[in-house]
Scaffold this active site. Structure first.
Site, PDB file in Angstrom:
ATOM      1  N   SER A  53      -6.258   3.449  12.616  1.00  0.00           N
ATOM      2  CA  SER A  53      -7.302   3.571  11.295  1.00  0.00           C
ATOM      3  C   SER A  53      -8.588   3.835  11.860  1.00  0.00           C
ATOM      4  CB  SER A  53      -7.013   2.278  10.687  1.00  0.00           C
ATOM      5  OG  SER A  53      -7.429   1.191  11.342  1.00  0.00           O
ATOM      6  N   ASP A  95      -4.788   7.019  10.537  1.00  0.00           N
ATOM      7  CA  ASP A  95      -4.541   6.360   9.044  1.00  0.00           C
ATOM      8  C   ASP A  95      -5.595   6.274   7.970  1.00  0.00           C
ATOM      9  OD1 ASP A  95      -2.656   4.853   7.274  1.00  0.00           O
ATOM     10  OD2 ASP A  95      -3.072   2.995   8.247  1.00  0.00           O
ATOM     11  N   HIS A  96      -5.453   6.155   6.854  1.00  0.00           N
ATOM     12  CA  HIS A  96      -6.106   6.161   5.664  1.00  0.00           C
ATOM     13  C   HIS A  96      -7.580   6.475   6.092  1.00  0.00           C
ATOM     14  CE1 HIS A  96      -3.937   4.060   2.895  1.00  0.00           C
ATOM     15  NE2 HIS A  96      -3.322   3.492   3.595  1.00  0.00           N
ATOM     16  N   GLU A 169      -6.958  -3.305   2.956  1.00  0.00           N
ATOM     17  CA  GLU A 169      -6.698  -3.012   4.379  1.00  0.00           C
ATOM     18  C   GLU A 169      -7.806  -2.504   4.883  1.00  0.00           C
ATOM     19  OE1 GLU A 169      -2.977  -0.937   6.289  1.00  0.00           O
ATOM     20  OE2 GLU A 169      -4.298   0.416   5.368  1.00  0.00           O
ATOM     21  N   HIS A 212      -1.022  -3.478   0.041  1.00  0.00           N
ATOM     22  CA  HIS A 212      -1.503  -3.833   1.442  1.00  0.00           C
ATOM     23  C   HIS A 212      -1.611  -5.293   1.510  1.00  0.00           C
ATOM     24  CE1 HIS A 212      -2.962   0.423   2.035  1.00  0.00           C
ATOM     25  NE2 HIS A 212      -1.851   0.197   2.726  1.00  0.00           N
ATOM     26  N   HIS A 249       3.644   2.940   2.074  1.00  0.00           N
ATOM     27  CA  HIS A 249       2.704   2.143   2.644  1.00  0.00           C
ATOM     28  C   HIS A 249       2.701   0.667   2.092  1.00  0.00           C
ATOM     29  CE1 HIS A 249      -0.552   5.060   4.160  1.00  0.00           C
ATOM     30  NE2 HIS A 249       0.629   5.756   3.642  1.00  0.00           N
ATOM     31  N   GLY A 251       4.210  -2.217   2.903  1.00  0.00           N
ATOM     32  CA  GLY A 251       5.693  -2.883   3.065  1.00  0.00           C
ATOM     33  C   GLY A 251       5.676  -4.320   3.341  1.00  0.00           C
ATOM     34  N   ASN A 271       4.657   2.758   6.972  1.00  0.00           N
ATOM     35  CA  ASN A 271       3.451   2.060   7.980  1.00  0.00           C
ATOM     36  C   ASN A 271       3.825   0.706   8.056  1.00  0.00           C
ATOM     37  OD1 ASN A 271       2.448   4.487   7.502  1.00  0.00           O
ATOM     38  ND2 ASN A 271       0.395   4.069   6.793  1.00  0.00           N
TER      39      ASN A 271
END
Length: 343
Positions: A53, A95-96, A169, A212, A249, A251, A271
């Site tokens: 990230s 990521d993101h 997140e 998240h 996403h 989870g 993820n």
């Protein structure tokens, strides 16, 4: 084996889609967490995805630099080097990336890959994620298409998000987002398939109640049927071959039955971050508490080098994180599915 190229990555994704399993995509922020992911995938005989990230990349560059791009490049180069020693296939992903970091993070990494390709070197990353979910849908798609064009030119796969994953997140808080934004609509999925899918292969993080953060099992209420409805709408509008490659996403706290149901509807990447962060930290805490006197130089004592040496607890952290990733491989049914050198 080396980090996969575009064609190999597509084979990985096809394998997951055809056999209804998903790859754990493990967020990393250091060489130790990379080692844990590689070890887990090897022992599970599962191909996998390692991702970084913006926050993880900045951390990895150190307090003296604080550069997301430099940190991401450093982590990627280390992964390339170590992955060669393992007999499973690894894809590298970012990521993101939210809109405010596209110009300062995502596109510079695409440019780094372009330079490497021009020099006859492999891609730095295998794929990138652009998260424009907080934007109006048309604006999200327009920006996604611009980034997708750069990715296609460099044989990179793009992941985008429609709908909003709740919670917080990496400093990005969506807890105030309207409830309806937590669920991707069939219309959104058809639009993404039509506009982005026509350009090349991409991944869609479609939201179906994902959140998240840290939650006890059962506290996150998912609606996997949203994915089923969206895929059906895509098939009706664009044909069966247009069904999407979906990403799960947020989870943590999800019921196993919901995870397994999502696999039936095209989820091929999930993820995993919160649970592996805890798995890495837990044995370190245990080590410190059990060796408190040895960890500290107090009251004229010298401590115990064997217990304050970072390697003594770092190995425990790596092992425990690897074990947690292997649990994720089992849950996502990727255990034993590696394509090995046949990819």
């Amino acid at each position: 084996m080396p980090v996969v190229n575009y064609t190999q990555y597509c084979h990985m994704l096809d394998n997951a889609k055809q056999n209804k399993f998903a790859y754990p995509a493990i967020n990393i922020s250091s060489s130790e967490t990379i080692n844990a992911a590689l070890l887990a995938f090897k022992e599970a005989n599962s191909d996998g995805i390692i991702q970084v990230s913006t926050g993880g990349a900045k951390f990895a560059s150190g307090l003296g630099i604080g550069s997301m791009v430099k940190g991401a490049i450093g982590l990627a180069v280390y992964t390339h080097l170590m992955a060669e020693e393992y007999d499973v296939n690894i894809a590298l992903h970012t990521d993101h990336c939210h809109p405010e970091y596209v110009e300062s993070f995502l596109l510079p990494l695409v440019e780094e890959t372009r330079k490497r390709r021009a020099a006859g070197q492999p891609n730095l990353f295998s794929s990138h994620m652009y998260d424009g979910s907080a934007l109006p849908m048309q604006e999200n798609i327009a920006q996604s298409k611009r980034i997708m064009a750069a990715c296609v030119a460099n044989e990179l796969i793009l992941e985008i998000e429609t709908g909003v994953v709740g919670g917080e997140e990496d400093g990005h808080d969506t807890s105030g987002v309207a409830a309806e934004k937590l669920y991707t609509t069939p219309e959104d999925m058809v639009l993404a398939a039509r506009e982005i899918g026509s350009m090349g292969r991409f991944l869609l993080a479609a939201t179906f109640g994902n959140v998240h953060g840290v939650y006890k099992p059962g506290n996150v209420k998912l609606k996997p049927s949203i994915l089923q409805d969206g895929q059906a709408a895509v098939a009706r509008a664009l044909g069966e071959d247009s069904r999407l490659d979906l990403v799960f996403h947020g989870g943590s706290g999800s019921e196993l039955q919901d995870i397994h149901e999502s696999l039936q509807y095209g989820v091929i990447k999930m993820n995993v971050d919160t649970d592996t962060q805890y798995a890495y930290s837990r044995p370190i805490v245990d080590h410190v508490l059990k060796n408190y006197d040895g960890m500290l130089k107090i009251e004229g004592e010298v401590g115990n080098k064997k217990v304050y040496d970072p390697r003594s607890y770092g190995k425990k952290a790596e092992r425990n994180m690897a074990d947690r990733i292997m649990q994720a491989c089992d849950a996502l049914r990727s255990t034993g599915t590696s394509l090995g050198r046949n990819i």
